[in-house]
Design an enzyme around this catalytic site. Structure first.
Site, PDB file in Angstrom:
ATOM      1  N   TYR A  18       0.829  -1.219   0.000  1.00 48.89           N
ATOM      2  CA  TYR A  18       0.000   0.000   0.000  1.00 48.89           C
ATOM      3  C   TYR A  18       0.857   1.261   0.000  1.00 48.89           C
ATOM      4  O   TYR A  18       0.445   2.296  -0.522  1.00 48.89           O
ATOM      5  CB  TYR A  18      -0.907   0.038   1.236  1.00 48.89           C
ATOM      6  CG  TYR A  18      -2.224  -0.658   1.074  1.00 48.89           C
ATOM      7  CD1 TYR A  18      -2.283  -2.016   0.775  1.00 48.89           C
ATOM      8  CD2 TYR A  18      -3.415   0.025   1.258  1.00 48.89           C
ATOM      9  CE1 TYR A  18      -3.498  -2.656   0.651  1.00 48.89           C
ATOM     10  CE2 TYR A  18      -4.628  -0.607   1.138  1.00 48.89           C
ATOM     11  CZ  TYR A  18      -4.664  -1.951   0.831  1.00 48.89           C
ATOM     12  OH  TYR A  18      -5.875  -2.579   0.713  1.00 48.89           O
ATOM     13  N   LYS A  38       2.942 -15.522   2.464  1.00 49.19           N
ATOM     14  CA  LYS A  38       3.113 -16.249   1.199  1.00 49.19           C
ATOM     15  C   LYS A  38       4.601 -16.566   1.080  1.00 49.19           C
ATOM     16  O   LYS A  38       5.287 -16.159   0.133  1.00 49.19           O
ATOM     17  CB  LYS A  38       2.598 -15.376   0.037  1.00 49.19           C
ATOM     18  CG  LYS A  38       2.558 -16.068  -1.318  1.00 49.19           C
ATOM     19  CD  LYS A  38       1.469 -17.124  -1.441  1.00 49.19           C
ATOM     20  CE  LYS A  38       1.568 -17.812  -2.806  1.00 49.19           C
ATOM     21  NZ  LYS A  38       0.659 -18.980  -2.902  1.00 49.19           N
ATOM     22  N   ASP A  64      -3.251 -18.309   0.598  1.00 45.94           N
ATOM     23  CA  ASP A  64      -4.270 -18.957  -0.244  1.00 45.94           C
ATOM     24  C   ASP A  64      -4.994 -20.050   0.542  1.00 45.94           C
ATOM     25  O   ASP A  64      -6.216 -20.193   0.479  1.00 45.94           O
ATOM     26  CB  ASP A  64      -3.661 -19.485  -1.559  1.00 45.94           C
ATOM     27  CG  ASP A  64      -2.347 -20.217  -1.392  1.00 45.94           C
ATOM     28  OD1 ASP A  64      -1.800 -20.239  -0.262  1.00 45.94           O
ATOM     29  OD2 ASP A  64      -1.843 -20.767  -2.386  1.00 45.94           O
ATOM     30  N   ASP A  74      -6.459  -7.028   4.044  1.00 49.04           N
ATOM     31  CA  ASP A  74      -7.573  -6.355   3.357  1.00 49.04           C
ATOM     32  C   ASP A  74      -8.482  -7.393   2.717  1.00 49.04           C
ATOM     33  O   ASP A  74      -9.709  -7.371   2.879  1.00 49.04           O
ATOM     34  CB  ASP A  74      -7.003  -5.405   2.294  1.00 49.04           C
ATOM     35  CG  ASP A  74      -8.106  -4.717   1.511  1.00 49.04           C
ATOM     36  OD1 ASP A  74      -9.059  -4.229   2.130  1.00 49.04           O
ATOM     37  OD2 ASP A  74      -8.006  -4.674   0.264  1.00 49.04           O
ATOM     38  N   ASP A  94     -12.538  -8.969   4.076  1.00 50.40           N
ATOM     39  CA  ASP A  94     -13.795  -8.938   3.307  1.00 50.40           C
ATOM     40  C   ASP A  94     -14.364 -10.347   3.207  1.00 50.40           C
ATOM     41  O   ASP A  94     -15.576 -10.561   3.306  1.00 50.40           O
ATOM     42  CB  ASP A  94     -13.579  -8.380   1.892  1.00 50.40           C
ATOM     43  CG  ASP A  94     -13.913  -6.894   1.793  1.00 50.40           C
ATOM     44  OD1 ASP A  94     -13.671  -6.169   2.781  1.00 50.40           O
ATOM     45  OD2 ASP A  94     -14.416  -6.461   0.732  1.00 50.40           O
TER      46      ASP A  94
HETATM   47  C1  IPM Z   1     -10.401  -1.202   3.950  1.00 49.16           C
HETATM   48  C2  IPM Z   1     -10.639  -0.569   2.606  1.00 49.16           C
HETATM   49  C3  IPM Z   1      -9.482   0.370   2.299  1.00 49.16           C
HETATM   50  C4  IPM Z   1      -8.214  -0.467   2.273  1.00 49.16           C
HETATM   51  C5  IPM Z   1      -9.623   1.172   0.998  1.00 49.16           C
HETATM   52  C6  IPM Z   1     -10.904   1.994   0.999  1.00 49.16           C
HETATM   53  C7  IPM Z   1      -8.434   2.076   0.763  1.00 49.16           C
HETATM   54  O1  IPM Z   1     -10.793  -1.540   1.618  1.00 49.16           O
HETATM   55  O2  IPM Z   1     -10.299  -0.453   4.948  1.00 49.16           O
HETATM   56  O3  IPM Z   1     -10.331  -2.426   4.019  1.00 49.16           O
HETATM   57  O4  IPM Z   1      -7.912  -1.092   1.253  1.00 49.16           O
HETATM   58  O5  IPM Z   1      -7.514  -0.495   3.280  1.00 49.16           O
HETATM   59 MG    MG Z   2     -10.873  -3.518   2.396  1.00 44.75          MG
END
Ligand code: IPM
Ligand code: MG
Length: 373
Positions: free
Chosen positions: A147, A197, A230, A254, A258
């Site tokens: 990042y 990884k 993975d 990240d 999700d």
């Molecule tokens: C998160 C989001 C952010 C990230 C984006 C909006 C920059 O996806 O907080 O997980 O990737 O960190």
């Molecule tokens: Mg995110």
């Protein structure tokens, strides 16, 4: 700046874009009420970030916002981004504001707890028996890795282009995040899974060496295992109850969070805490729901405020040191959801405000009894 002992705290609200302002307004009500019940008070300040800040000032993170956050005890953020600012060739993007504030406040540890509530098992696409006993915490490194590494795009002689994003980690960055993970594991079930990884990436091999050394030297009571990212992604949906604390680098965290959000039935219920270095028993932190700005439902009053209200509970716990208040909020949230105060993402019909009303009502009626979930 207020101190913890004065019990008069300053919290900066960064509503941001899309549904951000709607959910932050409701979490603010809950924060104010629960602080008052604990004999504390909160002074709220508001700041601009993301697309809203770009429209007003031309930058995604105005200096005023950074200064206000640096002077506060904690920050509560809604969401940033939306189609209006999505042009991939734009020079300023809402997400830059979020990355810049994480960096400016030194928030290297992102905590994302995932504990599917029994009343929501039907909302998850996973079978109920898979969800039994799931209670995990992802600790994501937040200010390093790909990042924040060198980026660039260059034109090649044949008219095509090449782009790069550098991923790098140093020993100190890995040590401090592994310590956060191990510390949490020690307070929970004593198991730490470091995800990398290492079969491909040099950064991951360093990560694995450092994690092994830190845990062996400083946390002999914590059981550490290593898992490739993975394989971890697969196990999160096939055998999620095996995890206690997961510690991992920025981008893996990240993606995995999700995915883990699916276990809870709606990404709308997941909170997060982004913490800096410890400060007198508490930590400066920025708290935000995991969901995004949801432009498709913005302004309709149907956004789920639960992720933001639970983020406010984490704020009470980690930055204000008000553990009982944090528990009371969590207890009230799940009580409200269980009794049917649900927005459409959870199959209900309640509005954003009605969910918060239900939480506040329960908070007022239960706050004086010790809360247990
Ligand atoms: C998160 C989001 C952010 C990230 C984006 C909006 C920059 O996806 O907080 O997980 O990737 O960190
Ligand atoms: Mg995110």
């Amino acid at each position: 700046m207020s101190t913890n002992s004065s019990r008069d705290f300053t919290v900066v609200l960064l509503p941001g874009d899309g549904i951000g302002p709607e959910v932050v307004a409701q979490a603010r009500r809950v924060l104010a009420a629960s602080a008052a019940e604990s004999g504390a008070s909160i002074t709220f300040r508001e700041g601009l970030i993301g697309g809203a800040a770009i429209d007003a000032t031309g930058t995604a993170l105005p200096d005023r916002t950074t200064a206000a956050c640096l002077a506060a005890d904690a920050v509560l953020l809604g969401a940033v981004g939306g189609p209006k600012w999505d042009d991939p060739s734009a020079r300023v993007r809402p997400e830059q504001g979020l990355l810049a504030i994480r960096r400016a406040l030194g928030l290297y540890a992102n905590l994302r707890p995932v504990r599917p509530h029994p009343s929501l098992v039907d909302a998850s696409p996973l079978r109920a028996e898979r969800l039994a006993g799931v209670d995990l915490m992802v600790v994501r490194e937040l200010t390093g890795g790909i990042y924040f590494g060198d980026k660039g795009v260059e034109a090649l002689p044949d008219g095509s282009e090449r782009a790069h994003d550098l991923c790098s980690y140093d020993t100190a960055e890995i040590e401090r995040i592994v310590r956060v993970g191990a510390e949490l594991a020690r307070q929970r079930r004593g198991r730490l899974t470091s995800v990398d990884k290492a079969n491909v990436l040099e950064t991951s091999r360093l990560w694995r060496r450092v994690a092994t050394r830190v845990v062996a030297a400083e946390f002999p009571d914590v059981a550490l295992d290593h898992q490739l990212v993975d394989s971890c992604a697969m196990q999160l949906v096939t055998n999620p109850s095996r995890f206690d604390v997961i510690v991992t680098e920025n981008m893996f965290g990240d993606i995995l969070t999700d995915e883990a959000a699916v276990l809870t039935g709606s990404i709308g219920v997941l909170p997060s805490a982004s913490l800096g270095a410890p400060r007198a028993g508490t930590r400066m932190g920025l708290y935000e729901p995991i969901h995004g700005s949801a432009p498709d439902i913005a302004g309709r009053g149907i956004a789920n405020p639960v992720g933001t209200i639970l983020s406010a509970a984490l704020l009470l716990r980690y930055s204000l040191g008000l553990e009982a208040a944090a528990r009371a909020v969590e207890h009230a949230v799940w009580g409200a959801v269980s009794s049917g105060a649900r927005t459409p993402d959870l199959g209900g019909r309640a509005s954003t405000t009605e969910v918060a009303d239900a939480v506040l009502e329960l908070l007022e009626s239960t706050v004086r009894q010790p809360a247990a979930r």
